[in-house]
Design an enzyme around this catalytic site. Structure first.
Site, PDB file in Angstrom:
ATOM      1  N   TYR A  14     -56.419  17.538 -29.460  1.00 20.58           N
ATOM      2  CA  TYR A  14     -55.658  16.773 -28.463  1.00 20.58           C
ATOM      3  C   TYR A  14     -56.146  16.995 -27.035  1.00 20.58           C
ATOM      4  CZ  TYR A  14     -52.443  16.515 -32.413  1.00 20.58           C
ATOM      5  OH  TYR A  14     -51.894  16.297 -33.650  1.00 20.58           O
ATOM      6  N   HIS A  19     -51.910  12.076 -23.584  1.00 22.17           N
ATOM      7  CA  HIS A  19     -50.676  12.865 -23.628  1.00 22.17           C
ATOM      8  C   HIS A  19     -50.856  14.241 -22.985  1.00 22.17           C
ATOM      9  CE1 HIS A  19     -46.759  11.921 -24.934  1.00 22.17           C
ATOM     10  NE2 HIS A  19     -46.784  12.316 -26.182  1.00 22.17           N
ATOM     11  N   PHE A  64     -46.264  21.939 -29.040  1.00 22.24           N
ATOM     12  CA  PHE A  64     -46.434  20.509 -29.249  1.00 22.24           C
ATOM     13  C   PHE A  64     -45.361  19.786 -28.441  1.00 22.24           C
ATOM     14  CE2 PHE A  64     -48.874  22.116 -32.805  1.00 22.24           C
ATOM     15  CZ  PHE A  64     -50.034  21.372 -32.672  1.00 22.24           C
ATOM     16  N   ASN A  66     -43.122  17.389 -28.591  1.00 23.55           N
ATOM     17  CA  ASN A  66     -41.736  17.080 -28.935  1.00 23.55           C
ATOM     18  C   ASN A  66     -40.804  18.280 -28.868  1.00 23.55           C
ATOM     19  OD1 ASN A  66     -42.989  14.673 -29.459  1.00 23.55           O
ATOM     20  ND2 ASN A  66     -42.378  14.548 -31.600  1.00 23.55           N
TER      21      ASN A  66
END
Length: 196
Positions: A14, A19, A64, A66
Site C-alpha cells: 500500500y 489512501h 490498517f 478502518n
C-alpha cells in the site's frame, strides 16, 4: 501537547497508494523537523518533538485504515491529549487532486479512517487536513481507486502538495486552525496536471 496523525495502510503493498497520502505528509513533516518516528507501541509508529515551541506527537497508525481510531485513542489516552488537540491528515475523495482543505470538526464524508477515529474519541471535534485525491468515474470503483497508486501526472505535482500540506500543519501549530484555514483553504495546487 498536540497529536498529529497521518492516515494510511501499513506494508509495501500500500506504500504508494492514494489512501496513504497522510503518511506521505507526516513523513515529510517528521523529516523537516528532525523528529524520528521510530517508536513503536499503541499500534503506531510515532515520535515526539517540539515545533514552534509546542510539544507534538507525530503518529502513523499501523492498524490498517478502518481501525485507525484504535491507535489514536491509545495515544490520546496515554499522553492525555484532548480531542481538540488531535490533527488528522488524510486523503479525501470529495476534493479534486491538488486541493487542500483544513477543517475543525464536522462530518466524516464516508472516510472509514475518520469514522473509526470519531467513534474511538467519542466525537468529531478533532482537526483535519484534507488532501484531495479526486473521484473515480464510477462510484462503485471507489474502494479500488483509493488503493491504486498515483498516476504519473499526479506524481509530478505530488511533492508540491506534500510540502504545502506540511506548511499548513506548521501554521496550525504556530497560529491555530482558523488562521491556517484562512491561509490555505483557497489554494489549488494542480496547475501542472490539468489533464487529470
Amino acid at each position: 501537547m498536540k497529536l498529529i496523525v497521518g492516515l494510511g495502510n501499513p506494508g509495501a503493498r500500500y506504500r504508494f497508494t492514494r489512501h496513504n497520502f497522510g503518511f506521505f505528509v507526516l513523513d515529510q513533516l517528521a523529516e523537516d523537523q528532525d523528529i524520528m518516528m521510530s517508536q513503536t507501541g499503541f499500534d503506531a509508529l510515532w515520535g515526539k518533538g517540539v515545533i514552534a515551541g509546542q510539544s507534538v506527537l507525530l503518529a502513523k497508525p499501523q492498524t490498517f485504515m478502518n481501525l485507525s481510531g484504535k491507535s489514536v485513542r491509545k495515544l490520546a489516552d496515554f499522553f492525555k491529549i484532548v480531542v481538540e488537540d488531535v490533527l488528522v491528515v488524510h486523503d479525501d475523495l470529495d476534493l479534486p487532486f491538488g486541493v487542500i482543505r483544513l477543517k475543525a470538526g464536522g462530518g466524516q464524508g464516508g472516510h472509514k479512517g475518520l469514522i473509526s477515529i470519531c467513534d474511538s474519541l467519542g466525537g468529531p471535534e478533532f482537526q483535519r487536513v484534507r488532501l484531495g485525491i479526486g473521484k473515480p468515474a464510477q462510484r462503485s470503483a471507489v474502494e479500488r481507486y483509493v488503493l491504486e497508486p498515483f498516476t504519473e501526472s499526479e506524481l509530478r505535482i505530488l511533492p508540491r502538495i506534500i510540502v504545502t500540506a506540511r506548511s499548513a500543519i506548521l501554521e496550525v501549530i504556530s497560529s491555530g486552525i482558523k488562521t491556517a484555514m484562512n491561509s490555505y483553504n483557497g489554494m489549488v495546487i494542480n496547475d501542472l496536471i490539468q489533464e487529470v
